[in-house]
Design an enzyme around this catalytic site. Structure first.
Site, PDB file in Angstrom:
ATOM      1  N   ASP A  78      -0.884   3.844   7.199  1.00 46.61           N
ATOM      2  CA  ASP A  78      -1.277   4.028   8.609  1.00 46.61           C
ATOM      3  C   ASP A  78      -2.703   4.571   8.688  1.00 46.61           C
ATOM      4  O   ASP A  78      -3.478   4.199   9.580  1.00 46.61           O
ATOM      5  CB  ASP A  78      -0.339   5.010   9.315  1.00 46.61           C
ATOM      6  CG  ASP A  78       1.121   4.597   9.198  1.00 46.61           C
ATOM      7  OD1 ASP A  78       1.376   3.384   9.064  1.00 46.61           O
ATOM      8  OD2 ASP A  78       1.987   5.490   9.210  1.00 46.61           O
ATOM      9  N   ARG A 137       7.822   6.934  -0.991  1.00 47.01           N
ATOM     10  CA  ARG A 137       8.485   7.504   0.182  1.00 47.01           C
ATOM     11  C   ARG A 137       9.452   6.489   0.759  1.00 47.01           C
ATOM     12  O   ARG A 137       9.159   5.312   0.872  1.00 47.01           O
ATOM     13  CB  ARG A 137       7.482   8.018   1.223  1.00 47.01           C
ATOM     14  CG  ARG A 137       7.010   7.047   2.270  1.00 47.01           C
ATOM     15  CD  ARG A 137       6.031   6.017   1.732  1.00 47.01           C
ATOM     16  NE  ARG A 137       5.600   5.085   2.736  1.00 47.01           N
ATOM     17  CZ  ARG A 137       6.251   3.943   3.048  1.00 47.01           C
ATOM     18  NH1 ARG A 137       7.350   3.597   2.427  1.00 47.01           N
ATOM     19  NH2 ARG A 137       5.781   3.147   3.988  1.00 47.01           N
TER      20      ARG A 137
HETATM   21  C1  26A Z   1      11.311   0.883  13.605  1.00 46.12           C
HETATM   22  N1  26A Z   1      10.955   1.765  12.515  1.00 46.12           N
HETATM   23  C2  26A Z   1      11.813   1.713  11.356  1.00 46.12           C
HETATM   24  C3  26A Z   1       9.820   2.571  12.578  1.00 46.12           C
HETATM   25  C4  26A Z   1       9.433   3.453  11.555  1.00 46.12           C
HETATM   26  C5  26A Z   1       8.220   4.142  11.716  1.00 46.12           C
HETATM   27  N2  26A Z   1       7.439   3.995  12.792  1.00 46.12           N
HETATM   28  C6  26A Z   1       7.859   3.160  13.727  1.00 46.12           C
HETATM   29  N3  26A Z   1       9.023   2.447  13.658  1.00 46.12           N
HETATM   30  N4  26A Z   1       9.972   3.832  10.370  1.00 46.12           N
HETATM   31  C7  26A Z   1       9.120   4.712   9.817  1.00 46.12           C
HETATM   32  N5  26A Z   1       8.075   4.919  10.631  1.00 46.12           N
HETATM   33  C8  26A Z   1       6.929   5.798  10.445  1.00 46.12           C
HETATM   34  O1  26A Z   1       6.145   5.311   9.412  1.00 46.12           O
HETATM   35  C9  26A Z   1       5.279   6.388   9.061  1.00 46.12           C
HETATM   36  C10 26A Z   1       4.722   6.171   7.683  1.00 46.12           C
HETATM   37  O2  26A Z   1       4.016   4.983   7.626  1.00 46.12           O
HETATM   38  C11 26A Z   1       7.294   7.221  10.057  1.00 46.12           C
HETATM   39  O3  26A Z   1       7.487   8.019  11.191  1.00 46.12           O
HETATM   40  C12 26A Z   1       6.099   7.654   9.216  1.00 46.12           C
HETATM   41  O4  26A Z   1       5.307   8.637   9.850  1.00 46.12           O
END
Ligand code: 26A
Length: 350
Positions: A301, A126
Site C-alpha cells: 500500500d 503477513r
Molecule cells: C476485502 N478485504 C479482504 C480487504 C482487506 C484489506 N483492505 C480492504 N479490504 N484485507 C486486508 N486489508 C488491509 O490490507 C492492509 C495491508 O495491505 C489491511 O487492513 C491492511 O492494513
C-alpha cells in the site's frame, strides 16, 4: 486546486499481532495472503485481542495508500471514501487520518460495526483476515451527495483498492466512467489473489477504465490462472503485457501495468495501442537488511501511495516507482501500515 487525489476503499482497523505457523495452520491460513473471514475464522478476532503485544492500527489497503500519498503531497491533496460504523474503532481511523492530513469522507452506518482486519505477522510475512462489517455497506449514492461529487469533479487522479470490488463495483464504475470521460488518471490495485479468482467479472469490467494497474506477483499469477492466459503463470512480464493491452475506455491514455515482486525487481509495462508496441522496464528494489524489517503489513500500500503521489506531482513513471519503493521501505521499518513522524522526505538525489 485542492484535493487532486480521490481514493476509495474499505476502512478497517487492523488488529496486528505476531503469530507462529501453528496458529496459521489451525485456521487454514497461508503465511502471506489476504482473505475475507469465513465463519470458521471469526474466533481469531477475539483471540488476537487477548494476545500479548497486539496493537490496534489504522488499516484498510486503499486507506493506507491514501495516507501514504498524503504523507508525501502538500496539505489538502487526498480525500478518502469508505464506510464505517459509529464506534471507537472509526474514531481511531479518523484520528490516524487526521495525523497525516488525509481528508476522510466516510459513509457512516448507524447499526453496523467498523470493519476489522486480523493482521497476523509471521517473520517477513503477513496473513490478513478481514471482517468487512460496515465497510461492506458502502453505497455509490454516497458519492452522489453534492458535496462529495464536487470533490470527485475537482480531482485529477483516482485510486481504487481492488478489494472494493467485493463491495461496490457500482461506485468504482461511477468513478471510472467520470475519469475516462474527463481524461483523468485512474489507478486500480489488484489487492489480493482472491479478487482475480472470485471477483473476476467486476474486475474485468473495471479494467477498461484503468490507466495504471498496480499489483504484486501473486496477484498477477492469480489473474493469469483465472483468465486462462496462455502464458506461464509465474511469467509476470507476459502477464503484464496481457493486462496492458486489454481494451480501454479512455483511448487518450495508454495503460501502464506495474507489478511488484517483493525483493525482486518491479516490472513496468506500457502499451501503445496505435503502434502496438510495449515499453518494458524493470527497477531494482532498495533491499533492507533483516534487522531493518519490522513488518511488511502495508508495504504494498505504501508503494502504491508513493507511486500515485508522484503521478499527482507530474513525475515520470520511473520516478514514481522509485518514490514508491522508498515509501515501502519506510513503512516496512514501522509497526503496521504507518510512516515515521516527524515526516521524512524523499531524498532529492535518490
Ligand atoms: C476485502 N478485504 C479482504 C480487504 C482487506 C484489506 N483492505 C480492504 N479490504 N484485507 C486486508 N486489508 C488491509 O490490507 C492492509 C495491508 O495491505 C489491511 O487492513 C491492511 O492494513
Amino acid at each position: 486546486m485542492s484535493y487532486p487525489l480521490v481514493a476509495l476503499g474499505n476502512p478497517l482497523l487492523d488488529l496486528q499481532v505476531d503469530v507462529d505457523t501453528e496458529y496459521l495452520k489451525k485456521y487454514d491460513l497461508k503465511e502471506n495472503d489476504a482473505i475475507l473471514a469465513e465463519p470458521k475464522h471469526l474466533p481469531i478476532f477475539e483471540e488476537v485481542l487477548k494476545k500479548d503485544g497486539r496493537v490496534l492500527l489504522a488499516g484498510g489497503a486503499a486507506q493506507n495508500t491514501a495516507r501514504a500519498a498524503q504523507y508525501i503531497l502538500p496539505p489538502k491533496s487526498v480525500v478518502y471514501f469508505g464506510s464505517v460504523g459509529k464506534d471507537v474503532y472509526a474514531d481511531k481511523l479518523i484520528e490516524a487520518n487526521n495525523k497525516y492530513g488525509l481528508r476522510t469522507e466516510y459513509q457512516v452506518q448507524e447499526d453496523i460495526e467498523t470493519g476489522k482486519c486480523a493482521a497476523l505477522i509471521n517473520g517477513a510475512h503477513r496473513s490478513l483476515v478481514t471482517d468487512l462489517a460496515a465497510a461492506n455497506h458502502f453505497k455509490a449514492s454516497h458519492l452522489d451527495k453534492p458535496e462529495n461529487w464536487k470533490l470527485v469533479e475537482n480531482a485529477t487522479h483516482f485510486y481504487i483498492g481492488g478489494f472494493h470490488l467485493t463491495v461496490s463495483p457500482e461506485a468504482i464504475e461511477k468513478l471510472g466512467k467520470h475519469a475516462a470521460e474527463n481524461n483523468k488518471v485512474f489507478a486500480l490495485n489488484f489487492s489480493a489473489p482472491f479478487i482475480a479468482q472470485f471477483f473476476k467479472d467486476p474486475l474485468d469490467s473495471a479494467l477498461k477504465y484503468v490507466d495504471f494497474v498496480i499489483a504484486n506477483e501473486s496477484e498477477a499469477e492469480a489473474y493469469a490462472e483465472s483468465h486462462d492466459l496462455k502464458v506461464d503463470s509465474k511469467d509476470v512480464l507476459s502477464i503484464a503485457k496481457e493486462v496492458a493491452k486489454l481494451p480501454k475506455a479512455n483511448t487518450k491514455r495508454p495503460r501502464t501495468v506495474v507489478f511488484t515482486q517483493g525483493t525482486e525487481p518491479t516490472i513496468v509495462v506500457k502499451y501503445d495501442p496505435v503502434s502496438e508496441d510495449f515499453e518494458v522496464n524493470a527497477y531494482k528494489v532498495k533491499e533492507l537488511t533483516s534487522s531493518q524489517i519490522v513488518d511488511t503489513n502495508g508495504a504494498g500500500d505504501a508503494f502504491a501511495g508513493g507511486f500515485i503521489a508522484s503521478l499527482v506531482e507530474g513525475k515520470t513513471v520511473a520516478q514514481a516507482v522509485d518514490v514508491g519503493q522508498w515509501a515501502a521501505a519506510l513503512s516496512i521499518q514501522q509497526v503496521g501500515p504507518s510512516f515515521p513522524f516527524p515526516k521524512e522526505t524523499y531524498p532529492a538525489s535518490a
